[in-house]
Design an enzyme around this catalytic site. Structure first.
Site, PDB file in Angstrom:
ATOM      1  N   MET A   1     -61.761 -64.501 -12.855  1.00 53.82           N
ATOM      2  CA  MET A   1     -62.862 -65.469 -12.887  1.00 53.82           C
ATOM      3  C   MET A   1     -62.418 -66.789 -13.520  1.00 53.82           C
ATOM      4  O   MET A   1     -62.796 -67.869 -13.058  1.00 53.82           O
ATOM      5  CB  MET A   1     -64.069 -64.898 -13.636  1.00 53.82           C
ATOM      6  CG  MET A   1     -64.723 -63.706 -12.940  1.00 53.82           C
ATOM      7  SD  MET A   1     -65.255 -64.033 -11.232  1.00 53.82           S
ATOM      8  CE  MET A   1     -63.962 -63.154 -10.307  1.00 53.82           C
TER       9      MET A   1
ATOM     10  N   VAL B   1     -58.275 -58.184 -16.544  1.00 52.75           N
ATOM     11  CA  VAL B   1     -57.870 -58.741 -15.250  1.00 52.75           C
ATOM     12  C   VAL B   1     -59.056 -59.436 -14.576  1.00 52.75           C
ATOM     13  O   VAL B   1     -58.909 -60.501 -13.977  1.00 52.75           O
ATOM     14  CB  VAL B   1     -57.236 -57.670 -14.331  1.00 52.75           C
ATOM     15  CG1 VAL B   1     -56.869 -58.256 -12.979  1.00 52.75           C
ATOM     16  CG2 VAL B   1     -55.993 -57.072 -14.989  1.00 52.75           C
ATOM     17  N   CYS B   2     -60.244 -58.859 -14.709  1.00 53.01           N
ATOM     18  CA  CYS B   2     -61.436 -59.494 -14.124  1.00 53.01           C
ATOM     19  C   CYS B   2     -61.702 -60.846 -14.786  1.00 53.01           C
ATOM     20  O   CYS B   2     -62.055 -61.816 -14.109  1.00 53.01           O
ATOM     21  CB  CYS B   2     -62.652 -58.585 -14.258  1.00 53.01           C
ATOM     22  SG  CYS B   2     -62.496 -57.055 -13.297  1.00 53.01           S
ATOM     23  N   ALA B   3     -61.514 -60.923 -16.101  1.00 50.36           N
ATOM     24  CA  ALA B   3     -61.683 -62.194 -16.813  1.00 50.36           C
ATOM     25  C   ALA B   3     -60.659 -63.215 -16.323  1.00 50.36           C
ATOM     26  O   ALA B   3     -61.003 -64.375 -16.060  1.00 50.36           O
ATOM     27  CB  ALA B   3     -61.547 -61.980 -18.318  1.00 50.36           C
TER      28      ALA B   3
END
Length: 152
Positions: free
Chosen positions: A50, A45-47
């Site tokens: 970003m 989810v962080c990828a």
């Protein structure tokens, strides 16, 4: 550690980006700034979070907005992750040491896990908070919501 609110003047910070360059928030006072906090690099989810910022880089530029992705990961990890994701425009900032200092100052540090919340903070040209939202850890922030607010 009190939670920040809409209308507050944001506390300045000085962090290093994934290229080991110092970033001072107050240097961007002529622009809007999106501070996009994510718990940890190298997670799905962080990828996605970003990547959505990177994909909209040109639009953010047109909207006079600088974007920072911020997490507690150390600089070498942020650098490798930026390379892996193909991040070339947005700056990935390391809130590694003192550990989570900026996230703590903004009231979004999760002590038990040692990471920040997933959160977006937008400040205007006077460094006043115009948007602040914390998202569930597993939820990708809605980029359309951010863009819509910046277009106003």
């Amino acid at each position: 550690m009190s939670e920040i609110k809409i209308g507050d003047k944001i506390q300045d910070f000085r962090l290093r980006d994934h290229k080991d360059k110092e970033v001072n928030l107050s240097d961007f006072s002529s622009k809007k700034v999106l501070l996009s906090f994510h718990p940890l690099a190298w997670t799905r989810v962080c990828a996605e979070q970003m990547n959505s910022l990177e994909e909209n880089h040109e639009l953010f530029t047109k909207l006079n907005t600088v974007v920072f992705g911020i997490s507690v990961d150390p600089i070498p990890s942020k650098r490798a992750w930026a390379r892996e994701l193909g991040i070339t425009h947005i700056k990935l900032l390391s809130d590694f040491w003192p550990h989570g200092e900026v996230a703590r100052a903004y009231g979004i540090f999760r002590e038990k896990e040692g990471v920040s919340e997933r959160a977006n903070i937008i400040i205007d040209e006077e460094q006043k908070i115009i948007f602040f939202k914390v998202y569930p850890g597993h939820e990708l922030p809605d980029i359309a919501e951010i863009i819509q607010l910046l277009e106003k």
